[in-house]
Design an enzyme around this catalytic site. Sequence first.
Site, PDB file in Angstrom:
ATOM      1  N   ASN A   9       5.302  83.280 115.968  1.00 19.20           N
ATOM      2  CA  ASN A   9       4.260  84.139 115.404  1.00 19.20           C
ATOM      3  C   ASN A   9       3.852  83.512 114.077  1.00 19.20           C
ATOM      4  OD1 ASN A   9       2.671  86.103 114.280  1.00 19.20           O
ATOM      5  ND2 ASN A   9       4.292  87.643 114.073  1.00 19.20           N
ATOM      6  N   LYS A  11       1.547  84.382 112.150  1.00 26.71           N
ATOM      7  CA  LYS A  11       1.006  85.357 111.187  1.00 26.71           C
ATOM      8  C   LYS A  11      -0.292  84.787 110.591  1.00 26.71           C
ATOM      9  CE  LYS A  11       5.615  87.158 110.674  1.00 26.71           C
ATOM     10  NZ  LYS A  11       6.613  87.851 109.877  1.00 26.71           N
ATOM     11  N   HIS A  94       3.245  94.813 115.893  1.00 27.77           N
ATOM     12  CA  HIS A  94       4.153  94.163 114.936  1.00 27.77           C
ATOM     13  C   HIS A  94       4.354  95.094 113.737  1.00 27.77           C
ATOM     14  CE1 HIS A  94       5.737  91.364 111.994  1.00 27.77           C
ATOM     15  NE2 HIS A  94       6.072  90.590 113.011  1.00 27.77           N
ATOM     16  N   GLU A  96       4.381  94.578 110.692  1.00 25.90           N
ATOM     17  CA  GLU A  96       3.420  94.368 109.588  1.00 25.90           C
ATOM     18  C   GLU A  96       2.115  95.096 109.881  1.00 25.90           C
ATOM     19  OE1 GLU A  96       3.696  90.096 109.578  1.00 25.90           O
ATOM     20  OE2 GLU A  96       5.731  90.252 108.772  1.00 25.90           O
ATOM     21  N   GLU A 166      12.594  93.720 116.510  1.00 27.62           N
ATOM     22  CA  GLU A 166      12.518  93.084 115.200  1.00 27.62           C
ATOM     23  C   GLU A 166      12.875  94.100 114.121  1.00 27.62           C
ATOM     24  OE1 GLU A 166       9.777  89.398 115.317  1.00 27.62           O
ATOM     25  OE2 GLU A 166       8.579  91.102 114.708  1.00 27.62           O
ATOM     26  N   GLY A 172      11.461  87.965 107.467  1.00 29.61           N
ATOM     27  CA  GLY A 172      11.073  87.200 106.285  1.00 29.61           C
ATOM     28  C   GLY A 172      12.046  87.335 105.126  1.00 29.61           C
ATOM     29  N   SER A 212      14.112  86.417 110.883  1.00 30.76           N
ATOM     30  CA  SER A 212      14.813  85.286 110.262  1.00 30.76           C
ATOM     31  C   SER A 212      15.562  84.408 111.272  1.00 30.76           C
ATOM     32  CB  SER A 212      15.760  85.773 109.157  1.00 30.76           C
ATOM     33  OG  SER A 212      15.026  86.444 108.143  1.00 30.76           O
TER      34      SER A 212
HETATM   35  P1  13P Z   1      10.550  85.688 110.246  1.00 29.25           P
HETATM   36  O1  13P Z   1      11.088  84.819 111.362  1.00 29.25           O
HETATM   37  O2  13P Z   1       9.750  84.918 109.245  1.00 29.25           O
HETATM   38  O3  13P Z   1      11.605  86.553 109.658  1.00 29.25           O
HETATM   39  O4  13P Z   1       9.488  86.688 110.939  1.00 29.25           O
HETATM   40  C1  13P Z   1       9.857  87.391 112.077  1.00 29.25           C
HETATM   41  C2  13P Z   1       8.650  88.011 112.652  1.00 29.25           C
HETATM   42  O5  13P Z   1       8.090  88.925 112.083  1.00 29.25           O
HETATM   43  C3  13P Z   1       8.138  87.482 113.926  1.00 29.25           C
HETATM   44  O6  13P Z   1       7.173  88.313 114.465  1.00 29.25           O
END
Ligand code: 13P
Length: 249
Positions: A9, A11, A94, A96, A166, A172, A212
């Site tokens: 992803n 982002k 997601h 976010e 997740e 992150g 992560s």
């Molecule tokens: P990270 O791998 O940067 O922690 O992000 C995970 C994520 O949100 C994947 O959709």
Amino acid sequence: MRKKVIAGNWKMNMLPNEAIKFIEDFAPRVQNTSNEIILCVPYTNLFYSLLTSQNTNIKIGAQNMHWEEKGAYTGEISGQMLKSIGVEYVIIGHSERRAYFAENDETVNKKIKSALQNGLKPIVCVGESLEQREAGNQEEIVKNQVKLALEGITNNSLEQVIIAYEPIWAIGTGKTATSNDANEMIKTIRKEVASLYNEETAQKLIILYGGSVKSENSKELFSTSDIDGALVGGASLKPDEFAKICLSV
Ligand code: 13P
């Protein structure tokens, strides 16, 4: 035996020239794997990524979509639009998007249904916050998210769906859930799906872990009983690192 799926992803990262360069570098590294490899890229990179990944084993996904086919929804992109250019996957719900763009279980459910109607495979994200985990509510929260996300989705359609667990506190932050904790939650999700559908359907469902994930922890995560792969954020931005994760099964 369920297939292993590793999805990146990106982002809101990568310009088209960077996406093309990434795929040219990354594709030969993963060409011999039978794992399903997906890159979920920003809208502006979809077309370039689709063209560059032709004749490779890389599948391309979007990171969001609207549930309506078309209409007066300025700034939105529909499932039909994604499908029309050859996109195969789409991330739905997601954390976010839930946190910053007012997505909720109801819009997530509408988007999944629309994705399926348009022949897209949704990667549906669920996961608890740190507060919810500290209060010990994580299982109830996640089971409820799964139930509401899948409301009205038939047994047959579920074969096209991937779920990604997740935990928000692991995204992150560099804090990965232990492979045991992640596996336990994924087992809980599978049990919930078995109670909503049946055991056979639940055993077929692909459930990923995200938060992560990097090449140092992917092997251990993938060696558990129920984790079928990963949804990878930051570590999917580097071709060598992401390839290592894709090949660590
Ligand atoms: P990270 O791998 O940067 O922690 O992000 C995970 C994520 O949100 C994947 O959709």
